[in-house]
Design an enzyme around this catalytic site. Structure first.
Site, mmCIF file in Angstrom:
data_model
loop_
_atom_site.group_PDB
_atom_site.id
_atom_site.type_symbol
_atom_site.label_atom_id
_atom_site.label_comp_id
_atom_site.label_asym_id
_atom_site.label_seq_id
_atom_site.Cartn_x
_atom_site.Cartn_y
_atom_site.Cartn_z
ATOM 1 N N SER A 22 51.384 63.344 41.337
ATOM 2 C CA SER A 22 51.925 62.400 40.591
ATOM 3 C C SER A 22 50.935 61.148 40.360
ATOM 4 O O SER A 22 50.223 60.786 41.184
ATOM 5 C CB SER A 22 53.201 61.917 41.025
ATOM 6 O OG SER A 22 53.889 60.666 40.449
ATOM 7 N N GLY A 26 55.475 54.267 41.798
ATOM 8 C CA GLY A 26 56.511 54.125 42.313
ATOM 9 C C GLY A 26 57.004 55.400 43.121
ATOM 10 O O GLY A 26 57.476 55.523 44.157
ATOM 11 N N LYS A 27 56.889 56.759 42.317
ATOM 12 C CA LYS A 27 57.046 57.760 42.949
ATOM 13 C C LYS A 27 56.389 58.144 44.082
ATOM 14 O O LYS A 27 56.843 58.808 45.230
ATOM 15 C CB LYS A 27 57.053 59.071 42.012
ATOM 16 C CG LYS A 27 58.405 58.835 40.888
ATOM 17 C CD LYS A 27 58.347 60.336 40.397
ATOM 18 C CE LYS A 27 57.788 60.430 38.909
ATOM 19 N NZ LYS A 27 57.689 61.494 38.414
ATOM 20 N N ASP A 83 59.625 65.837 38.808
ATOM 21 C CA ASP A 83 59.843 65.387 37.699
ATOM 22 C C ASP A 83 61.320 65.024 37.726
ATOM 23 O O ASP A 83 62.241 65.720 38.169
ATOM 24 C CB ASP A 83 59.696 66.497 36.681
ATOM 25 C CG ASP A 83 59.684 65.977 35.511
ATOM 26 O OD1 ASP A 83 58.647 65.484 34.944
ATOM 27 O OD2 ASP A 83 60.584 66.159 34.617
ATOM 28 N N PHE A 166 61.727 50.603 40.750
ATOM 29 C CA PHE A 166 60.873 50.833 39.511
ATOM 30 C C PHE A 166 61.815 51.577 38.359
ATOM 31 O O PHE A 166 62.952 51.941 38.635
ATOM 32 C CB PHE A 166 59.578 51.807 39.895
ATOM 33 C CG PHE A 166 59.993 53.172 40.313
ATOM 34 C CD1 PHE A 166 60.523 53.537 41.476
ATOM 35 C CD2 PHE A 166 59.843 54.193 39.197
ATOM 36 C CE1 PHE A 166 60.965 54.865 41.769
ATOM 37 C CE2 PHE A 166 60.050 55.608 39.514
ATOM 38 C CZ PHE A 166 60.643 55.941 40.944
ATOM 39 N N TYR A 168 64.126 52.788 35.676
ATOM 40 C CA TYR A 168 65.510 52.340 35.355
ATOM 41 C C TYR A 168 66.439 51.750 36.535
ATOM 42 O O TYR A 168 67.624 51.581 36.425
ATOM 43 C CB TYR A 168 66.189 53.504 34.739
ATOM 44 C CG TYR A 168 65.701 53.989 33.500
ATOM 45 C CD1 TYR A 168 66.018 53.328 32.285
ATOM 46 C CD2 TYR A 168 64.436 55.060 33.270
ATOM 47 C CE1 TYR A 168 65.220 53.827 31.099
ATOM 48 C CE2 TYR A 168 63.983 55.417 32.280
ATOM 49 C CZ TYR A 168 64.309 54.914 31.221
ATOM 50 O OH TYR A 168 63.595 55.297 30.157
ATOM 51 N N ASP A 169 65.753 51.563 37.682
ATOM 52 C CA ASP A 169 66.827 51.187 38.867
ATOM 53 C C ASP A 169 67.665 49.847 38.697
ATOM 54 O O ASP A 169 68.500 50.015 38.970
ATOM 55 C CB ASP A 169 65.703 50.769 40.016
ATOM 56 C CG ASP A 169 65.390 52.126 40.848
ATOM 57 O OD1 ASP A 169 65.968 53.093 40.735
ATOM 58 O OD2 ASP A 169 64.291 51.995 41.589
ATOM 59 N N ARG A 195 66.134 61.759 44.656
ATOM 60 C CA ARG A 195 64.583 62.556 45.266
ATOM 61 C C ARG A 195 65.166 62.709 46.783
ATOM 62 O O ARG A 195 64.345 63.774 47.212
ATOM 63 C CB ARG A 195 63.709 61.321 45.122
ATOM 64 C CG ARG A 195 62.191 61.803 45.293
ATOM 65 C CD ARG A 195 61.238 60.864 44.562
ATOM 66 N NE ARG A 195 61.346 60.743 43.127
ATOM 67 C CZ ARG A 195 61.740 59.581 42.487
ATOM 68 N NH1 ARG A 195 62.366 58.484 43.378
ATOM 69 N NH2 ARG A 195 61.929 59.541 41.323
HETATM 70 P P1 IMP Z 1 58.404 61.708 35.006
HETATM 71 O O1 IMP Z 1 58.921 62.432 36.125
HETATM 72 O O2 IMP Z 1 56.771 61.173 35.485
HETATM 73 O O3 IMP Z 1 58.421 62.398 33.847
HETATM 74 O O4 IMP Z 1 58.881 60.317 34.804
HETATM 75 C C1 IMP Z 1 60.290 60.136 35.368
HETATM 76 C C2 IMP Z 1 60.717 58.732 34.827
HETATM 77 O O5 IMP Z 1 61.980 58.834 35.129
HETATM 78 C C3 IMP Z 1 60.052 57.660 35.457
HETATM 79 O O6 IMP Z 1 58.986 57.175 34.721
HETATM 80 C C4 IMP Z 1 61.202 56.483 35.652
HETATM 81 O O7 IMP Z 1 61.399 56.007 34.347
HETATM 82 C C5 IMP Z 1 62.431 57.429 35.669
HETATM 83 N N1 IMP Z 1 62.823 57.444 36.987
HETATM 84 C C6 IMP Z 1 62.458 58.552 37.813
HETATM 85 N N2 IMP Z 1 63.103 58.481 39.129
HETATM 86 C C7 IMP Z 1 63.486 57.290 39.220
HETATM 87 C C8 IMP Z 1 64.152 56.372 40.065
HETATM 88 O O8 IMP Z 1 64.270 56.572 41.415
HETATM 89 N N3 IMP Z 1 64.321 54.971 39.652
HETATM 90 C C9 IMP Z 1 64.150 54.638 38.619
HETATM 91 N N4 IMP Z 1 63.679 55.435 37.296
HETATM 92 C C10 IMP Z 1 63.433 56.721 37.832
#
Ligand code: IMP
Length: 208
Positions: A22, A26-27, A83, A166, A168-169, A195
Site C-alpha cells: 500500500s 494511514g493504512k 482494499d 484518516f 472518512y473517519d 481492517r
Molecule cells: P484504497 O483501498 O487504496 O482504494 O483506498 C481506500 C480509501 O477508503 C481510503 O483512501 C480512504 O478514503 C477510505 N478508507 C479506507 N479505510 C478507511 C478508514 O479506516 N478510515 C477512513 N477512511 C478509510
C-alpha cells in the site's frame, strides 16, 4: 465459510518478512500496528520502489488481490494488501471502491466528506447507515492468495468531527458509539475497525 471459523485449508505464512502493498500512509500505519507485534518485519512497497498498480477491479477483493499479487511477484516476498472504502446505504453503496478517487488527485478528504454529505442531502432520505469494508489479501511469490473480508457498521454524521485517523473517519460514527472514528483513540478504532475484522480472520487462518 462463516466469519470467525478457522480456515484449515488456508496456507500458513512461515516467512517472517512481509511487504505491505500500500502507498497509503494511514493504512500502512494501521496494518503495521497489527502485524509487527506478532514478530513480522514489514517493508512498504513504496520503500522498495515498487509501482502502485492501477486498481482495475470491480470489487474490494479484486483490487486487494491485484495489489498483493503485483507486490509479491515484484519483490519475491509475501505481500499483504488492503482494499477498503466507505459504503453508504442511501447512496447505493457509494463511494465504495471509489472512496479514494472521490478525494481527487490532491487527496482532499474534506471535499470527499462534503461530497458524501451533499449526496445524502440530495437523496431526501433520513437513512444515514454506512459501512467501512476491507478486503485483506496475502499473496505469496508463487501467486497463491488468501483473502479475507471485514466490515464495521455505523452512521454518517455531518459536520465532520475530529482530526484523528484518516480518510472518512471524521464523518463515521461506529454503531454503539457516539463519537466518530476521527475523535476516537486510535487503539479503540483499531480494535473495532473493518481492517481489524479482516485481520482477525487472516490471523486465525494464516499467521502464527
Ligand atoms: P484504497 O483501498 O487504496 O482504494 O483506498 C481506500 C480509501 O477508503 C481510503 O483512501 C480512504 O478514503 C477510505 N478508507 C479506507 N479505510 C478507511 C478508514 O479506516 N478510515 C477512513 N477512511 C478509510
Amino acid at each position: 465459510m462463516q466469519k470467525g471459523q478457522h480456515n484449515i485449508m488456508a496456507r500458513r505464512l512461515t516467512e517472517t518478512e512481509l511487504v505491505l502493498a500500500s502507498h497509503n500512509k494511514g493504512k500502512l500505519v494501521e496494518i503495521a500496528a497489527l502485524v509487527e507485534p506478532l514478530g513480522y518485519k514489514v517493508i512498504s512497497a513504496g520503500d522498495l520502489g515498487l509501482p502502485e498498480p492501477e486498481e482495475t477491479g470491480s470489487t474490494y477483493r479484486e483490487n486487494a488481490e491485484l495489489k498483493a499479487k503485483a507486490a509479491a511477484l515484484a519483490s519475491g516476498k509475501p505481500a499483504l494488501s488492503d482494499d477498503s472504502g466507505l459504503s453508504v446505504s442511501a447512496l447505493g453503496g457509494a463511494p465504495g471502491i471509489y472512496s479514494a478517487r472521490w478525494a481527487g488527485p490532491d487527496k482532499d478528504f474534506d471535499a470527499a466528506m462534503r461530497r458524501v454529505a451533499d449526496a445524502l442531502l440530495m437523496t431526501g432520505q433520513y437513512d444515514r447507515d454506512a459501512k467501512f469494508i476491507c478486503a485483506l489479501s496475502l499473496c505469496w511469490p508463487d501467486g497463491h492468495i488468501e483473502t479475507f473480508e471485514g466490515q464495521v457498521s455505523g452512521t454518517i454524521c455531518w459536520p465532520a468531527r475530529g482530526d484523528r485517523g484518516f480518510g472518512y473517519d471524521p464523518i463515521f460514527i461506529p454503531t454503539g458509539h457516539d463519537i466518530t472514528f476521527g475523535e476516537m483513540d486510535p487503539d479503540a478504532k483499531h480494535a473495532m475497525s473493518h481492517r481489524a475484522d479482516a485481520f482477525r480472520q487472516l490471523l486465525a487462518a494464516c499467521l502464527s
